[in-house]
Design an enzyme around this catalytic site. Structure first.
Site, PDB file in Angstrom:
ATOM      1  N   ASP A   1      34.957  34.026  45.542  1.00  0.00           N
ATOM      2  CA  ASP A   1      35.793  34.738  44.566  1.00  0.00           C
ATOM      3  C   ASP A   1      36.367  33.772  43.529  1.00  0.00           C
ATOM      4  O   ASP A   1      36.765  32.656  43.855  1.00  0.00           O
ATOM      5  CB  ASP A   1      36.930  35.433  45.327  1.00  0.00           C
ATOM      6  CG  ASP A   1      37.746  36.367  44.454  1.00  0.00           C
ATOM      7  OD1 ASP A   1      37.168  36.969  43.534  1.00  0.00           O
ATOM      8  OD2 ASP A   1      38.956  36.508  44.723  1.00  0.00           O
TER       9      ASP A   1
ATOM     10  N   HIS B   1      40.407  43.952  40.648  1.00  0.00           N
ATOM     11  CA  HIS B   1      41.170  42.800  41.139  1.00  0.00           C
ATOM     12  C   HIS B   1      42.664  43.147  41.101  1.00  0.00           C
ATOM     13  O   HIS B   1      43.083  44.014  40.358  1.00  0.00           O
ATOM     14  CB  HIS B   1      40.901  41.573  40.275  1.00  0.00           C
ATOM     15  CG  HIS B   1      39.565  40.949  40.517  1.00  0.00           C
ATOM     16  ND1 HIS B   1      39.418  39.664  40.997  1.00  0.00           N
ATOM     17  CD2 HIS B   1      38.300  41.427  40.373  1.00  0.00           C
ATOM     18  CE1 HIS B   1      38.136  39.376  41.120  1.00  0.00           C
ATOM     19  NE2 HIS B   1      37.438  40.440  40.746  1.00  0.00           N
TER      20      HIS B   1
ATOM     21  N   SER C   1      46.426  44.499  45.494  1.00  0.00           N
ATOM     22  CA  SER C   1      47.614  44.418  46.355  1.00  0.00           C
ATOM     23  C   SER C   1      48.805  45.116  45.726  1.00  0.00           C
ATOM     24  O   SER C   1      49.700  45.577  46.440  1.00  0.00           O
ATOM     25  CB  SER C   1      47.969  42.956  46.637  1.00  0.00           C
ATOM     26  OG  SER C   1      47.002  42.346  47.460  1.00  0.00           O
TER      27      SER C   1
END
Length: 279
Positions: free
Chosen positions: A84, A206, A209
C-alpha cells in the site's frame, strides 16, 4: 488455504457489485487480528503493508509477508497480500518475491501529466510480475497529518487517467482523509456513482476508518469495490492496551495487553466486513 491474489478478490467483488475490505498491518498481532476477523465474518479480506510499514520493519519485509502467508494457509477464507502507498519504485521490483500479489503506487501529489508518467512506469514494473496494480487520482488528505479534504476526483479525468496508465484499480478522493480517529467523514455518493460509470476500473476508498459502517455500505452500493481500513484498527488496539495497563500498573507480561489489543482489532475487522460485504 494458500494466499489468494488481490486480482481474484477484486475481480470477483467488482463483477458482483459488492466490496472487499483491505486492512493495514504493521505487526504480527495486527495480521492475526485481520485473518481472525475475516474467518469470524466468513469473508475474504486483504492484508496490506504500506511503504511506511516497510520502513518501520527496517526494510526487512519478508518476515511479515511470510507470517501472513502462514496465517492465510491456516485460514478457511481467502486472504490476499497487498503493498500500500508505495512511492519508491524500487519496492515494486521485489514485491512478487515477497509473496505480494498486488500493489498500490501513489503519485497523487504530482501534477496530472506527471502522475500519469510515473504511474505508467510503475504499472509496467508491477504487471511484469503479474501484480494487480492500483493508482490514485485526486487528493485524499491525512497522510501528512492535515485532514483537510482535498480536491475530489473528476470523473472525466478518471476515465482518461485509467486509459493512459493502464491501472487495474483507481483510488479516488470522494470525501475521506487518512488517519481519521473519528468516524465523521461525509462521502459524495453521487460522485462515486459517476466515477464507477466513467473510470472503467474498480474504485478504491482510502481513509475508510473515518466513515461510519452504514455509509461504507452505501459507498459500496454506489460503486466502491475496495475499502481500505488502517487507523480504526490502531484506535481499537491502543484503547485495549491502555485499558489493560491502566487496570494493572504492575503488568509486565506483554501477552496480557497484546492479547486484548488483538481481540479488539478482530472485532473491528468483523464489523467492517459485515458492512463491506454483508452476507
Amino acid at each position: 488455504m494458500p494466499l489468494a491474489t488481490t486480482r481474484e478478490l477484486i475481480d470477483a467483488a467488482y463483477a458482483a457489485g459488492t466490496g472487499v475490505a483491505a486492512f493495514n498491518a504493521v505487526t504480527l498481532e495486527q495480521a492475526e487480528a485481520i485473518v481472525d476477523g475475516a474467518s469470524a465474518a466468513r469473508s475474504a479480506a486483504i492484508v496490506q503493508i504500506s511503504q511506511n510499514a516497510v520502513k518501520f520493519r527496517r526494510g526487512a519485509l519478508r518476515p511479515l509477508t511470510a507470517a501472513v502467508a502462514a496465517l492465510a494457509d491456516a485460514a478457511d477464507v481467502p486472504i490476499a497480500l497487498h503493498l500500500d502507498h508505495v512511492e519508491d519504485p524500487e519496492l515494486l521490483h521485489n514485491a512478487a518475491a515477497w509473496g505480494v500479489t498486488g500493489v498500490m503506487f501513489d503519485a497523487s501529489d504530482l501534477e496530472f501529466d506527471d502522475n500519469i508518467a510515473a504511474t505508467r512506469e510503475a504499472r509496467e514494473i508491477a504487471h511484469a510480475q503479474g501484480l494487480w496494480f492500483e493508482a490514485e487520482l485526486g487528493a485524499v488528505g491525512g497522510k501528512d497529518g492535515d485532514h483537510t479534504i482535498g480536491a475530489a476526483t473528476d470523473p472525466e479525468q478518471a476515465r482518461a487517467y485509467v486509459a493512459a496508465t493502464g491501472c487495474d484499480g483507481l483510488a479516488v478522493a470522494v470525501g475521506t482523509s487518512h488517519a481519521m480517529v473519528e468516524r465523521t467523514a461525509a462521502l459524495d455518493l453521487t460522485r462515486i456513482a459517476e466515477l464507477r460509470a466513467s473510470a472503467g476500473a474498480p474504485l478504491v476508498l482510502h481513509g475508510s476508518s473515518g466513515v461510519p459502517d452504514a455509509v461504507i455500505r452505501r459507498a459500496v452500493e454506489a460503486g466502491i469495490t475496495k475499502v481500505n481500513v488502517g487507523t480504526r484498527l490502531n484506535v481499537a488496539q491502543t484503547a485495549a492496551v491502555r485499558a489493560a495497563l491502566a487496570g494493572n500498573p504492575t503488568l509486565v507480561d506483554a501477552r496480557k495487553y497484546l492479547g486484548p489489543g488483538r481481540s479488539a482489532m478482530t472485532h473491528v475487522v468483523s464489523e467492517t466486513l459485515a458492512a463491506v460485504s454483508p452476507s
